[in-house]
Design a protein around this motif. Structure first.
Motif, PDB file in Angstrom:
ATOM      1  N   ILE A 169       0.833  -1.205   0.000  1.00  0.00           N
ATOM      2  CA  ILE A 169       0.000   0.000   0.000  1.00  0.00           C
ATOM      3  C   ILE A 169       0.863   1.250   0.000  1.00  0.00           C
ATOM      4  O   ILE A 169       0.593   2.217  -0.731  1.00  0.00           O
ATOM      5  CB  ILE A 169      -0.946  -0.004   1.220  1.00  0.00           C
ATOM      6  CG1 ILE A 169      -1.979  -1.135   1.084  1.00  0.00           C
ATOM      7  CG2 ILE A 169      -1.670   1.336   1.362  1.00  0.00           C
ATOM      8  CD1 ILE A 169      -2.857  -1.301   2.301  1.00  0.00           C
ATOM      9  N   THR A 170       1.928   1.235   0.799  1.00  0.00           N
ATOM     10  CA  THR A 170       2.840   2.383   0.871  1.00  0.00           C
ATOM     11  C   THR A 170       3.486   2.670  -0.475  1.00  0.00           C
ATOM     12  O   THR A 170       3.737   3.835  -0.814  1.00  0.00           O
ATOM     13  CB  THR A 170       3.933   2.120   1.923  1.00  0.00           C
ATOM     14  OG1 THR A 170       3.328   1.832   3.185  1.00  0.00           O
ATOM     15  CG2 THR A 170       4.847   3.322   2.072  1.00  0.00           C
ATOM     16  N   ASN A 171       3.705   1.644  -1.264  1.00  0.00           N
ATOM     17  CA  ASN A 171       4.367   1.807  -2.566  1.00  0.00           C
ATOM     18  C   ASN A 171       3.380   1.999  -3.717  1.00  0.00           C
ATOM     19  O   ASN A 171       3.771   1.927  -4.884  1.00  0.00           O
ATOM     20  CB  ASN A 171       5.264   0.595  -2.851  1.00  0.00           C
ATOM     21  CG  ASN A 171       6.568   0.657  -2.088  1.00  0.00           C
ATOM     22  OD1 ASN A 171       7.565   1.167  -2.571  1.00  0.00           O
ATOM     23  ND2 ASN A 171       6.550   0.143  -0.858  1.00  0.00           N
ATOM     24  N   GLY A 172       2.101   2.222  -3.407  1.00  0.00           N
ATOM     25  CA  GLY A 172       1.128   2.571  -4.448  1.00  0.00           C
ATOM     26  C   GLY A 172       0.585   1.415  -5.240  1.00  0.00           C
ATOM     27  O   GLY A 172       0.375   1.530  -6.455  1.00  0.00           O
ATOM     28  N   ILE A 173       0.304   0.297  -4.569  1.00  0.00           N
ATOM     29  CA  ILE A 173      -0.212  -0.871  -5.271  1.00  0.00           C
ATOM     30  C   ILE A 173      -1.575  -0.604  -5.908  1.00  0.00           C
ATOM     31  O   ILE A 173      -1.876  -1.113  -6.984  1.00  0.00           O
ATOM     32  CB  ILE A 173      -0.299  -2.086  -4.296  1.00  0.00           C
ATOM     33  CG1 ILE A 173      -0.774  -3.345  -5.023  1.00  0.00           C
ATOM     34  CG2 ILE A 173      -1.235  -1.775  -3.140  1.00  0.00           C
ATOM     35  CD1 ILE A 173       0.172  -3.840  -6.076  1.00  0.00           C
ATOM     36  N   GLY A 174      -2.399   0.217  -5.267  1.00  0.00           N
ATOM     37  CA  GLY A 174      -3.729   0.504  -5.804  1.00  0.00           C
ATOM     38  C   GLY A 174      -3.663   1.140  -7.172  1.00  0.00           C
ATOM     39  O   GLY A 174      -4.364   0.729  -8.112  1.00  0.00           O
ATOM     40  N   LYS A 175      -2.807   2.160  -7.326  1.00  0.00           N
ATOM     41  CA  LYS A 175      -2.667   2.846  -8.611  1.00  0.00           C
ATOM     42  C   LYS A 175      -2.099   1.915  -9.674  1.00  0.00           C
ATOM     43  O   LYS A 175      -2.546   1.929 -10.834  1.00  0.00           O
ATOM     44  CB  LYS A 175      -1.761   4.065  -8.437  1.00  0.00           C
ATOM     45  CG  LYS A 175      -1.559   4.853  -9.713  1.00  0.00           C
ATOM     46  CD  LYS A 175      -0.627   6.036  -9.486  1.00  0.00           C
ATOM     47  CE  LYS A 175      -0.360   6.790 -10.800  1.00  0.00           C
ATOM     48  NZ  LYS A 175       0.570   7.916 -10.605  1.00  0.00           N
ATOM     49  N   VAL A 176      -1.129   1.093  -9.300  1.00  0.00           N
ATOM     50  CA  VAL A 176      -0.505   0.174 -10.262  1.00  0.00           C
ATOM     51  C   VAL A 176      -1.520  -0.842 -10.782  1.00  0.00           C
ATOM     52  O   VAL A 176      -1.642  -1.061 -11.996  1.00  0.00           O
ATOM     53  CB  VAL A 176       0.693  -0.548  -9.613  1.00  0.00           C
ATOM     54  CG1 VAL A 176       1.215  -1.660 -10.527  1.00  0.00           C
ATOM     55  CG2 VAL A 176       1.803   0.439  -9.299  1.00  0.00           C
ATOM     56  N   LEU A 177      -2.265  -1.470  -9.880  1.00  0.00           N
ATOM     57  CA  LEU A 177      -3.249  -2.473 -10.299  1.00  0.00           C
ATOM     58  C   LEU A 177      -4.391  -1.836 -11.081  1.00  0.00           C
ATOM     59  O   LEU A 177      -4.884  -2.415 -12.061  1.00  0.00           O
ATOM     60  CB  LEU A 177      -3.796  -3.203  -9.070  1.00  0.00           C
ATOM     61  CG  LEU A 177      -2.822  -4.117  -8.325  1.00  0.00           C
ATOM     62  CD1 LEU A 177      -3.505  -4.766  -7.130  1.00  0.00           C
ATOM     63  CD2 LEU A 177      -2.258  -5.194  -9.250  1.00  0.00           C
ATOM     64  N   SER A 178      -4.831  -0.650 -10.672  1.00  0.00           N
ATOM     65  CA  SER A 178      -5.916   0.042 -11.380  1.00  0.00           C
ATOM     66  C   SER A 178      -5.483   0.403 -12.796  1.00  0.00           C
ATOM     67  O   SER A 178      -6.259   0.251 -13.752  1.00  0.00           O
ATOM     68  CB  SER A 178      -6.330   1.300 -10.618  1.00  0.00           C
ATOM     69  OG  SER A 178      -6.770   0.990  -9.324  1.00  0.00           O
ATOM     70  N   SER A 179      -4.248   0.880 -12.945  1.00  0.00           N
ATOM     71  CA  SER A 179      -3.728   1.233 -14.269  1.00  0.00           C
ATOM     72  C   SER A 179      -3.590  -0.005 -15.153  1.00  0.00           C
ATOM     73  O   SER A 179      -3.901   0.032 -16.352  1.00  0.00           O
ATOM     74  CB  SER A 179      -2.376   1.934 -14.128  1.00  0.00           C
ATOM     75  OG  SER A 179      -2.497   3.121 -13.364  1.00  0.00           O
ATOM     76  N   ALA A 180      -3.139  -1.103 -14.557  1.00  0.00           N
ATOM     77  CA  ALA A 180      -3.013  -2.353 -15.318  1.00  0.00           C
ATOM     78  C   ALA A 180      -4.383  -2.845 -15.763  1.00  0.00           C
ATOM     79  O   ALA A 180      -4.559  -3.307 -16.902  1.00  0.00           O
ATOM     80  CB  ALA A 180      -2.315  -3.409 -14.464  1.00  0.00           C
ATOM     81  N   PHE A 181      -5.356  -2.727 -14.884  1.00  0.00           N
ATOM     82  CA  PHE A 181      -6.726  -3.144 -15.220  1.00  0.00           C
ATOM     83  C   PHE A 181      -7.269  -2.298 -16.364  1.00  0.00           C
ATOM     84  O   PHE A 181      -7.919  -2.808 -17.289  1.00  0.00           O
ATOM     85  CB  PHE A 181      -7.619  -3.010 -13.986  1.00  0.00           C
ATOM     86  CG  PHE A 181      -8.995  -3.572 -14.151  1.00  0.00           C
ATOM     87  CD1 PHE A 181      -9.248  -4.924 -13.949  1.00  0.00           C
ATOM     88  CD2 PHE A 181     -10.055  -2.764 -14.522  1.00  0.00           C
ATOM     89  CE1 PHE A 181     -10.516  -5.454 -14.100  1.00  0.00           C
ATOM     90  CE2 PHE A 181     -11.336  -3.274 -14.674  1.00  0.00           C
ATOM     91  CZ  PHE A 181     -11.569  -4.623 -14.464  1.00  0.00           C
TER      92      PHE A 181
END
Length: 447
Positions: A169-181
């Motif tokens: 979460i600290t490293n921005g997993i949400g943005k990475v997965l959302s962008s990949a999706f």
């Protein structure tokens, strides 16, 4: 005496955690095997820069959740990695092996051997993994299997411990997965569906999502893909899809609501999850999603909620449901009845008034306020000569309940609506009046 108390407390906690089963023989656990914070048998001993050994789970709670940067025993400042803020936690393999050996030697006392802990993921590993996911999602669609493999690895690592999850979460997993999706949803390759499904499942591990992640997932391409899983996916896919949709709709942006409403079958998919529930959490997520959609939709789209039969469905749910679902269903119903079409549908449904009156003072203060608001919307539009709705409300005890509610206390808005309802009902009190005294059993205050 204190040592005896601590030993007994430790044995009790170890038994509770499943490492030691109850036995008639008294067993002394060596003090060096217990965590100084919890006095439990350590499962993953780590040593700080001060030389004191703790169980990893307990010391990480002390540092991260407690916001402490000192040793609990010595109160000395903890050393960190380079310029980082996380203190150095060195795995104490020697103590861990001694604990495991002690467990094996005392097996006859009902003690189970603690498993060897997995190594926590490092910041460098997380950064590298997220970079690979970003790059793989932008490659040709034939290589989406690589992205799926990487996301699956993230899912497995995040499921191992809260520490790993916080690191992602600290490293921005949400943005990475959302962008990949988003990237995968732009393609029309059927092979991407499997990868998109894994991404949705992994996203649910990191809820609630940050604003940037929700903004990316709220784009039309992503919403169409989520809606597809909502309609055609497996039970787990539909469950994950509605959890993510709930996060997006929480932003309360009319543009995103209109996009979702214009996607064929999206609203019907949400209603189906309410009508044919998978689990209570899925039902609650569906109701919350619909609630935000109802309250943030345009005038031209509001009839859609009535046309799919939501009014009747919600009232039927209210007949028998738990507190949380009841409050959410009433909230959605109150929003739908802000529209004229919704009021007409509720007015013509036989169960509306009896069910709503039954919920007054029986579930919670929030449910009572929603029920009063809905009844007020139905009754104030009474235009039939026989005033059937008002008479029916009197017959099921609405007048007495509203009087009691005013005496117990409520918000100013609810008080105004209750007072107006009482005026409307008072005119017809001579025609019919009945009340079930059992409806007042749940009241806690005297009056």
């Amino acid at each position: 005496m204190i040592a005896t108390w601590r030993r007994k407390r430790t044995e009790k906690r170890v038994t509770k955690r499943g490492f030691m089963k109850k036995t008639n023989m008294e067993l002394v656990i060596p003090s060096q095997f217990t965590c100084p914070i919890s006095l439990d048998l350590m499962k993953d001993p780590v040593t700080l820069s001060t030389g004191i050994t703790y169980d990893r789970e307990n010391i990480e709670k002390w540092i991260h959740k407690g916001g402490n940067q000192t040793c609990p025993i010595t109160n000395q400042d903890l050393k960190s990695y380079g310029s980082g803020i996380d203190p150095v936690l060195i795995p104490n393999h020697h103590i861990r092996k001694m604990i495991q050996q002690w467990c094996v030697e005392n097996k006859e006392h009902g003690i189970d051997r603690i498993p060897t802990p997995k190594i926590p993921v490092s910041l460098s590993d997380v950064s590298e993994l997220l970079a690979k996911i970003t790059n793989s999602s932008k490659l040709e669609m034939e290589n989406s299997s690589l992205c799926e493999e990487l996301v699956t690895r993230v899912k497995n690592l995040a499921s191992e411990s809260d520490r790993n999850k916080c690191c992602f979460i600290t490293n921005g997993i949400g943005k990475v997965l959302s962008s990949a999706f988003l990237e995968l949803s732009k393609g029309k390759n059927a092979k991407n569906a499997s990868t998109e499904e894994v991404i949705l499942s992994t996203l649910t591990l990191f809820l609630p999502l940050d604003v940037m992640s929700k903004t990316i997932l709220g784009l039309i391409s992503s919403l169409r893909c989520i809606a597809w899983f909502l309609k055609n996916g497996s039970l787990s896919s539909r469950r994950n899809a509605v959890f993510v949709l709930r996060e997006i709709m929480k932003m309360e942006e009319q543009e995103k609501v209109e996009i979702l409403l214009n996607i064929e079958g999206a609203l019907e998919g949400l209603v189906k999850l309410v009508k044919e529930p998978i689990c209570p959490n899925t039902t609650k997520a569906s109701l919350l999603t619909i609630y935000h959609m109802v309250n943030n939709s345009s005038q031209s789209s509001r009839s859609r909620f009535v046309d799919v039969g939501l009014v009747e469905l919600l009232i039927e749910i209210l007949v028998d449901c738990d507190k949380s679902i009841c409050e959410k269903a009433l909230g959605v119903l109150d929003g739908i009845l802000s529209y004229e079409e919704g009021v007409k549908r509720a007015y013509n449904y036989a169960l509306s008034v009896p069910v709503l009156v039954k919920k007054l003072l029986k579930v919670s203060d929030l449910a009572t306020e929603f029920s009063v608001s809905i009844l007020w919307k139905i009754c104030k539009n009474e235009n039939n000569g026989d005033c059937g709705v008002l008479v029916e409300a009197l017959q099921v005890g609405a007048f007495q309940k509203l009087l009691v509610m005013l005496q117990v206390g409520c918000s100013e808005t609810t008080k105004e609506k209750a007072s107006e309802l009482l005026k409307l009902l008072n005119v017809h009190r001579d025609r019919a009046e009945c009340v079930d005294s059992l409806d007042f059993k749940s009241l806690k205050r005297t009056f």
